[in-house]
Design a protein around this motif. Structure first.
Motif, PDB file in Angstrom:
ATOM      1  N   UNK A   1       0.874  -1.317   0.077  1.00  0.00           N
ATOM      2  CA  UNK A   1       0.011   0.066   0.048  1.00  0.00           C
ATOM      3  C   UNK A   1       0.922   1.244  -0.155  1.00  0.00           C
ATOM      4  N   UNK A   2       0.669   2.039  -1.086  1.00  0.00           N
ATOM      5  CA  UNK A   2       1.602   3.220  -0.915  1.00  0.00           C
ATOM      6  C   UNK A   2       1.311   4.389   0.074  1.00  0.00           C
ATOM      7  N   UNK A   3       0.218   3.939   0.557  1.00  0.00           N
ATOM      8  CA  UNK A   3      -0.283   5.105   1.718  1.00  0.00           C
ATOM      9  C   UNK A   3       0.889   4.492   3.126  1.00  0.00           C
ATOM     10  N   UNK A   4       1.111   3.403   3.224  1.00  0.00           N
ATOM     11  CA  UNK A   4       1.831   2.906   4.170  1.00  0.00           C
ATOM     12  C   UNK A   4       3.452   3.477   3.882  1.00  0.00           C
ATOM     13  N   UNK A   5       3.783   3.805   2.791  1.00  0.00           N
ATOM     14  CA  UNK A   5       5.116   4.488   2.471  1.00  0.00           C
ATOM     15  C   UNK A   5       5.538   5.839   3.089  1.00  0.00           C
ATOM     16  N   UNK A   6       4.415   6.378   2.792  1.00  0.00           N
ATOM     17  CA  UNK A   6       4.527   8.056   3.330  1.00  0.00           C
ATOM     18  C   UNK A   6       3.724   8.773   4.677  1.00  0.00           C
ATOM     19  N   UNK A   7       3.057   7.447   5.174  1.00  0.00           N
ATOM     20  CA  UNK A   7       1.865   7.928   6.311  1.00  0.00           C
ATOM     21  C   UNK A   7       3.044   8.540   7.287  1.00  0.00           C
ATOM     22  N   UNK A   8       3.986   7.939   7.855  1.00  0.00           N
ATOM     23  CA  UNK A   8       4.839   8.492   8.847  1.00  0.00           C
ATOM     24  C   UNK A   8       5.589   9.843   8.454  1.00  0.00           C
ATOM     25  N   UNK A   9       5.680  10.279   7.476  1.00  0.00           N
ATOM     26  CA  UNK A   9       6.604  11.290   6.928  1.00  0.00           C
ATOM     27  C   UNK A   9       6.031  12.488   7.513  1.00  0.00           C
ATOM     28  N   UNK A  10       6.828  13.389   8.244  1.00  0.00           N
ATOM     29  CA  UNK A  10       6.144  14.585   8.854  1.00  0.00           C
ATOM     30  C   UNK A  10       6.181  15.687   7.646  1.00  0.00           C
ATOM     31  N   UNK A  11       5.138  16.539   7.691  1.00  0.00           N
ATOM     32  CA  UNK A  11       4.990  17.458   6.750  1.00  0.00           C
ATOM     33  C   UNK A  11       4.425  17.234   5.486  1.00  0.00           C
ATOM     34  N   UNK A  12       3.952  15.938   5.141  1.00  0.00           N
ATOM     35  CA  UNK A  12       3.661  15.401   3.884  1.00  0.00           C
ATOM     36  C   UNK A  12       2.113  14.912   4.073  1.00  0.00           C
ATOM     37  N   UNK A  13       1.491  15.349   3.109  1.00  0.00           N
ATOM     38  CA  UNK A  13      -0.119  14.549   2.975  1.00  0.00           C
ATOM     39  C   UNK A  13      -0.099  14.186   1.717  1.00  0.00           C
ATOM     40  N   UNK A  14      -0.543  12.568   1.526  1.00  0.00           N
ATOM     41  CA  UNK A  14      -0.670  11.982   0.374  1.00  0.00           C
ATOM     42  C   UNK A  14      -1.956  12.422  -0.298  1.00  0.00           C
ATOM     43  N   UNK A  15      -1.644  12.896  -1.571  1.00  0.00           N
ATOM     44  CA  UNK A  15      -3.037  13.489  -2.128  1.00  0.00           C
ATOM     45  C   UNK A  15      -3.811  12.540  -3.139  1.00  0.00           C
ATOM     46  N   UNK A  16      -2.711  11.652  -3.646  1.00  0.00           N
ATOM     47  CA  UNK A  16      -3.306  10.698  -4.734  1.00  0.00           C
ATOM     48  C   UNK A  16      -2.293   9.500  -4.789  1.00  0.00           C
ATOM     49  N   UNK A  17      -2.502   8.387  -5.125  1.00  0.00           N
ATOM     50  CA  UNK A  17      -1.866   7.319  -5.356  1.00  0.00           C
ATOM     51  C   UNK A  17      -2.614   6.048  -5.945  1.00  0.00           C
TER      52      UNK A  17
END
Length: 117
Positions: free
Chosen positions: A65-81
């Motif tokens: 799941x791409x959401x898992x790759x960036x979910x804990x990155x501070x200052x980032x909100x996943x907009x589309x995957x």
């Protein structure tokens, strides 16, 4: 640093080639993941269970799941995957699979064909 001319959006393209050593383990993990998903309707769950049982690549699409790759990155909100998976013929010695190759064509139409798997 951000200027008015700089976009706040970043596209990251990742291509993975996985070797499946234990199809039953992958399928079992995908089935467990589906069973644990409380937001899925019964009809959707039945269709997904059939898909992951019939196709290991489909099982991987449910587990990665791409959401898992960036979910804990501070200052980032996943907009589309979007992501997809497929079984492939793989030859690590083939130049086709050279991961060090630069992506010279930024507007390659094949890169735009990203589907949810």
């Amino acid at each position: 640093m951000s200027t008015p001319e700089t976009s706040r959006f970043v596209r990251i393209r990742v291509e993975l080639v996985l070797e499946i050593d234990d199809e039953e383990a992958v399928t079992g993990a995908a089935l467990q993941s589906l069973a644990d998903d409380t937001d899925m309707s019964d009809a959707e769950r039945t269709d997904s269970e059939r898909a992951v049982t019939e196709d290991t690549a489909e099982a991987m699409a449910h587990l990665v799941d791409p959401f898992d790759l960036v979910g804990a990155v501070p200052g980032v909100e996943l907009r589309q995957a979007s992501w997809s998976s497929e079984q492939i013929d793989y030859d690590p010695d083939s130049p086709e699979w050279d991961l060090d190759e630069d992506d010279d064509d930024e507007n390659d139409p094949e890169d735009d064909d990203m589907t949810v798997g």
